[in-house]
Design a protein around this motif. Structure first.
Motif, PDB file in Angstrom:
ATOM      1  N   THR A   1      38.812   4.586  42.843  1.00  0.00           N
ATOM      2  CA  THR A   1      38.356   5.960  43.077  1.00  0.00           C
ATOM      3  C   THR A   1      39.383   6.709  43.934  1.00  0.00           C
ATOM      4  O   THR A   1      39.711   7.870  43.660  1.00  0.00           O
ATOM      5  N   THR A   2      39.902   6.045  44.955  1.00  0.00           N
ATOM      6  CA  THR A   2      40.937   6.655  45.793  1.00  0.00           C
ATOM      7  C   THR A   2      42.194   6.941  44.982  1.00  0.00           C
ATOM      8  O   THR A   2      42.808   8.011  45.107  1.00  0.00           O
ATOM      9  N   VAL A   3      42.557   5.992  44.131  1.00  0.00           N
ATOM     10  CA  VAL A   3      43.718   6.164  43.257  1.00  0.00           C
ATOM     11  C   VAL A   3      43.555   7.398  42.370  1.00  0.00           C
ATOM     12  O   VAL A   3      44.527   8.119  42.104  1.00  0.00           O
ATOM     13  N   SER A   4      42.336   7.667  41.928  1.00  0.00           N
ATOM     14  CA  SER A   4      42.093   8.792  41.019  1.00  0.00           C
ATOM     15  C   SER A   4      42.549  10.123  41.612  1.00  0.00           C
ATOM     16  O   SER A   4      43.103  10.977  40.902  1.00  0.00           O
ATOM     17  N   PHE A   5      42.327  10.316  42.923  1.00  0.00           N
ATOM     18  CA  PHE A   5      42.758  11.558  43.567  1.00  0.00           C
ATOM     19  C   PHE A   5      44.283  11.677  43.551  1.00  0.00           C
ATOM     20  O   PHE A   5      44.829  12.765  43.340  1.00  0.00           O
ATOM     21  N   VAL A   6      44.961  10.550  43.782  1.00  0.00           N
ATOM     22  CA  VAL A   6      46.425  10.564  43.812  1.00  0.00           C
ATOM     23  C   VAL A   6      46.975  10.873  42.429  1.00  0.00           C
ATOM     24  O   VAL A   6      47.856  11.733  42.257  1.00  0.00           O
ATOM     25  N   VAL A   7      46.453  10.191  41.422  1.00  0.00           N
ATOM     26  CA  VAL A   7      46.963  10.355  40.057  1.00  0.00           C
ATOM     27  C   VAL A   7      46.687  11.764  39.536  1.00  0.00           C
ATOM     28  O   VAL A   7      47.557  12.396  38.929  1.00  0.00           O
ATOM     29  N   ALA A   8      45.496  12.273  39.781  1.00  0.00           N
ATOM     30  CA  ALA A   8      45.157  13.622  39.320  1.00  0.00           C
ATOM     31  C   ALA A   8      46.037  14.670  39.987  1.00  0.00           C
ATOM     32  O   ALA A   8      46.355  15.703  39.376  1.00  0.00           O
ATOM     33  N   SER A   9      46.463  14.411  41.219  1.00  0.00           N
ATOM     34  CA  SER A   9      47.311  15.381  41.917  1.00  0.00           C
ATOM     35  C   SER A   9      48.696  15.484  41.298  1.00  0.00           C
ATOM     36  O   SER A   9      49.453  16.403  41.596  1.00  0.00           O
ATOM     37  N   ALA A  10      49.018  14.538  40.406  1.00  0.00           N
ATOM     38  CA  ALA A  10      50.298  14.585  39.687  1.00  0.00           C
ATOM     39  C   ALA A  10      50.180  15.335  38.368  1.00  0.00           C
ATOM     40  O   ALA A  10      51.133  15.386  37.588  1.00  0.00           O
ATOM     41  N   GLY A  11      49.009  15.905  38.102  1.00  0.00           N
ATOM     42  CA  GLY A  11      48.815  16.660  36.874  1.00  0.00           C
ATOM     43  C   GLY A  11      48.299  15.845  35.705  1.00  0.00           C
ATOM     44  O   GLY A  11      48.341  16.306  34.557  1.00  0.00           O
ATOM     45  N   VAL A  12      47.803  14.642  35.986  1.00  0.00           N
ATOM     46  CA  VAL A  12      47.209  13.809  34.944  1.00  0.00           C
ATOM     47  C   VAL A  12      45.721  14.131  34.863  1.00  0.00           C
ATOM     48  O   VAL A  12      45.021  14.027  35.878  1.00  0.00           O
ATOM     49  N   PRO A  13      45.175  14.503  33.696  1.00  0.00           N
ATOM     50  CA  PRO A  13      43.734  14.741  33.583  1.00  0.00           C
ATOM     51  C   PRO A  13      42.975  13.404  33.666  1.00  0.00           C
ATOM     52  O   PRO A  13      43.044  12.598  32.739  1.00  0.00           O
ATOM     53  N   VAL A  14      42.316  13.187  34.779  1.00  0.00           N
ATOM     54  CA  VAL A  14      41.642  11.907  35.013  1.00  0.00           C
ATOM     55  C   VAL A  14      40.144  12.042  34.759  1.00  0.00           C
ATOM     56  O   VAL A  14      39.478  12.890  35.362  1.00  0.00           O
ATOM     57  N   ILE A  15      39.626  11.210  33.866  1.00  0.00           N
ATOM     58  CA  ILE A  15      38.195  11.147  33.577  1.00  0.00           C
ATOM     59  C   ILE A  15      37.710   9.796  34.089  1.00  0.00           C
ATOM     60  O   ILE A  15      37.768   8.790  33.400  1.00  0.00           O
ATOM     61  N   LYS A  16      37.270   9.779  35.343  1.00  0.00           N
ATOM     62  CA  LYS A  16      36.895   8.523  36.010  1.00  0.00           C
ATOM     63  C   LYS A  16      35.452   8.181  35.679  1.00  0.00           C
ATOM     64  O   LYS A  16      34.525   8.899  36.025  1.00  0.00           O
ATOM     65  N   HIS A  17      35.286   7.074  34.981  1.00  0.00           N
ATOM     66  CA  HIS A  17      33.975   6.622  34.520  1.00  0.00           C
ATOM     67  C   HIS A  17      33.519   5.495  35.435  1.00  0.00           C
ATOM     68  O   HIS A  17      34.174   4.472  35.534  1.00  0.00           O
ATOM     69  N   GLY A  18      32.404   5.693  36.151  1.00  0.00           N
ATOM     70  CA  GLY A  18      31.984   4.690  37.121  1.00  0.00           C
ATOM     71  C   GLY A  18      30.484   4.506  37.156  1.00  0.00           C
ATOM     72  O   GLY A  18      29.746   5.096  36.374  1.00  0.00           O
ATOM     73  N   ASN A  19      30.050   3.678  38.113  1.00  0.00           N
ATOM     74  CA  ASN A  19      28.644   3.310  38.166  1.00  0.00           C
ATOM     75  C   ASN A  19      28.244   3.043  39.605  1.00  0.00           C
ATOM     76  O   ASN A  19      29.083   2.927  40.498  1.00  0.00           O
ATOM     77  N   LYS A  20      26.948   2.934  39.815  1.00  0.00           N
ATOM     78  CA  LYS A  20      26.455   2.453  41.091  1.00  0.00           C
ATOM     79  C   LYS A  20      26.761   0.974  41.206  1.00  0.00           C
ATOM     80  O   LYS A  20      27.029   0.296  40.208  1.00  0.00           O
ATOM     81  N   SER A  21      26.711   0.461  42.425  1.00  0.00           N
ATOM     82  CA  SER A  21      27.017  -0.938  42.641  1.00  0.00           C
ATOM     83  C   SER A  21      26.034  -1.849  41.912  1.00  0.00           C
ATOM     84  O   SER A  21      24.831  -1.650  41.948  1.00  0.00           O
ATOM     85  N   VAL A  22      26.599  -2.849  41.226  1.00  0.00           N
ATOM     86  CA  VAL A  22      25.785  -3.926  40.657  1.00  0.00           C
ATOM     87  C   VAL A  22      26.153  -5.243  41.338  1.00  0.00           C
ATOM     88  O   VAL A  22      25.301  -6.046  41.674  1.00  0.00           O
ATOM     89  N   THR A  23      27.470  -5.455  41.561  1.00  0.00           N
ATOM     90  CA  THR A  23      27.913  -6.720  42.141  1.00  0.00           C
ATOM     91  C   THR A  23      28.717  -6.524  43.430  1.00  0.00           C
ATOM     92  O   THR A  23      29.362  -7.445  43.896  1.00  0.00           O
ATOM     93  N   SER A  24      28.699  -5.310  44.016  1.00  0.00           N
ATOM     94  CA  SER A  24      29.436  -5.079  45.259  1.00  0.00           C
ATOM     95  C   SER A  24      28.627  -4.170  46.171  1.00  0.00           C
ATOM     96  O   SER A  24      27.566  -3.678  45.797  1.00  0.00           O
ATOM     97  N   ALA A  25      29.161  -3.936  47.384  1.00  0.00           N
ATOM     98  CA  ALA A  25      28.423  -3.140  48.374  1.00  0.00           C
ATOM     99  C   ALA A  25      28.484  -1.647  48.071  1.00  0.00           C
ATOM    100  O   ALA A  25      27.620  -0.890  48.499  1.00  0.00           O
ATOM    101  N   SER A  26      29.500  -1.222  47.324  1.00  0.00           N
ATOM    102  CA  SER A  26      29.677   0.210  47.092  1.00  0.00           C
ATOM    103  C   SER A  26      30.365   0.447  45.768  1.00  0.00           C
ATOM    104  O   SER A  26      31.557   0.190  45.628  1.00  0.00           O
ATOM    105  N   GLY A  27      29.619   0.941  44.772  1.00  0.00           N
ATOM    106  CA  GLY A  27      30.216   1.341  43.511  1.00  0.00           C
ATOM    107  C   GLY A  27      30.826   2.725  43.631  1.00  0.00           C
ATOM    108  O   GLY A  27      30.660   3.414  44.649  1.00  0.00           O
ATOM    109  N   SER A  28      31.512   3.167  42.590  1.00  0.00           N
ATOM    110  CA  SER A  28      32.206   4.454  42.671  1.00  0.00           C
ATOM    111  C   SER A  28      31.242   5.615  42.865  1.00  0.00           C
ATOM    112  O   SER A  28      31.521   6.534  43.642  1.00  0.00           O
ATOM    113  N   THR A  29      30.090   5.600  42.179  1.00  0.00           N
ATOM    114  CA  THR A  29      29.163   6.721  42.351  1.00  0.00           C
ATOM    115  C   THR A  29      28.466   6.668  43.714  1.00  0.00           C
ATOM    116  O   THR A  29      28.069   7.706  44.238  1.00  0.00           O
TER     117      THR A  29
END
Length: 338
Positions: free
Chosen positions: A91-119
């Motif tokens: 998710t952090t990477v997405s901000f960096v990549v998008a700032s380079a002019g790449v159209p980023v469509i970040k597809h994510g979910n709530k946590s299933v197997t970790s403490a914090s999912g992207s949403t």
């Protein structure tokens, strides 16, 4: 159930079988116990590359008869399931990549197997996920959009409770990042399990990716890491899949143990992301973001090679461009400090 018999006998499934498998998991006439048993049996069988393409297409076409297209779009996402408890790197990477002019469509979910999912992190940031219909205008105005898997694929709401009962990674950890609702040109996908790398890369080629990288992070993470040789499977523009290893030292970054990448709850991970983007965090956490962003910029044809991508990612953070990208997403804004 003929499908259950096939699974019990570890037989290969065809596209029709896979359609039936998905239909059964969301069938309201089947009990949850039956569904858990079906997924459990499926998980015991080693999936073939063809089956991975079949299940991905089955999930996609359950919602999108024809996938929408946005030129030069990219997703950067990991499968989860590595139990590393790392912060939200992609998710952090997405901000960096998008700032380079790449159209980023970040597809994510709530946590299933970790403490914090992207949403979960986005909720903490007060950044809204968007609909598929909203995505083109969001990309035109902001260059980055976050989509929630349970909204883009409502069937996942039915499948998620079944996944949680197994309490282990399932095929949906793998298919989740693959089935972005948009027919992407570019993709970087982190994978926790080495045995699936080649299969996933060929599946992304089957789905028409122009260029992609599937990466298994050193010492078992679903992101490229700083702790050793990362295994890379690259889908080239010709559709060929090549593989190689990448060490952080190859691109001018320092070694660091995976333990240095541990995050916490969504609030903790928000602070980590914010401090990387505002320049105050110069630790291994920043370096791992730079590494993964460098890989993504190379895949998106914004860099000649991964080392060049890493240097561009460092520039984007150092010049406050990545933070500017974050600030325009709708949450609270911050000043660049570093």
């Amino acid at each position: 159930m003929q499908l259950q018999t096939k699974l019990n006998q570890y037989k290969s499934l065809n596209q029709e079988d896979m359609n039936e498998f998905i239909s059964n998991l969301i069938n309201t006439t089947l009990t949850e116990t039956e569904k858990v048993k079906l997924l459990e049996t499926f998980s015991e069988k080693e999936i073939t590359q063809e089956e991975l393409t079949y299940i991905s297409k089955s999930l996609i076409h359950s919602m999108y008869e024809e996938q929408p297209v946005y030129p030069n779009s990219m997703c950067v996402c990991g499968t989860g399931g590595d139990k590393s408890n790392s912060f939200n790197i992609s998710t952090t990477v997405s901000f960096v990549v998008a700032s380079a002019g790449v159209p980023v469509i970040k597809h994510g979910n709530k946590s299933v197997t970790s403490a914090s999912g992207s949403t979960d992190l986005l909720n903490e940031m007060n950044i809204a996920t968007r609909t598929v219909a909203d995505t083109p205008i969001e990309l035109k105005t902001k260059g980055l959009v976050f989509l929630s898997a349970t909204e883009t694929y409502p069937i996942m709401k039915n499948i998620q409770p079944i996944r949680k009962q197994l309490n282990t990674p399932t095929i949906f950890n793998i298919t989740g990042p693959i089935i972005n609702p948009f027919n992407l040109d570019y993709q970087v996908m982190g994978v926790y399990e080495t045995s699936k790398l080649d299969k996933i890369a060929h599946t992304l080629a089957d789905l028409g990716r122009k260029k992609a990288i599937v990466v298994h992070g050193a010492n078992g993470m679903d992101e490229a890491t700083l702790s050793g040789d990362n295994i890379i499977y690259e889908v080239t523009e010709s559709g060929k899949v090549i593989n190689y290893t990448l060490n952080a030292s190859d691109v001018g970054l320092k070694f660091a143990d995976n333990d240095e990448l541990v995050g916490g709850n969504p609030k903790d991970n928000f602070e980590i992301t914010k401090n990387i983007l505002n320049g105050t965090d110069q630790s291994a956490k920043r370096d791992v973001v730079v590494l993964n962003a460098g890989i993504a910029l190379y895949v998106a044809e914004k860099a000649e090679n991964i080392k060049d991508g890493v240097e561009k990612a460092q520039f984007l953070i150092n010049e406050g461009k990545a933070l500017e990208q974050y600030n325009q997403m709708g949450g609270k804004t911050y000043d660049y400090i570093g």
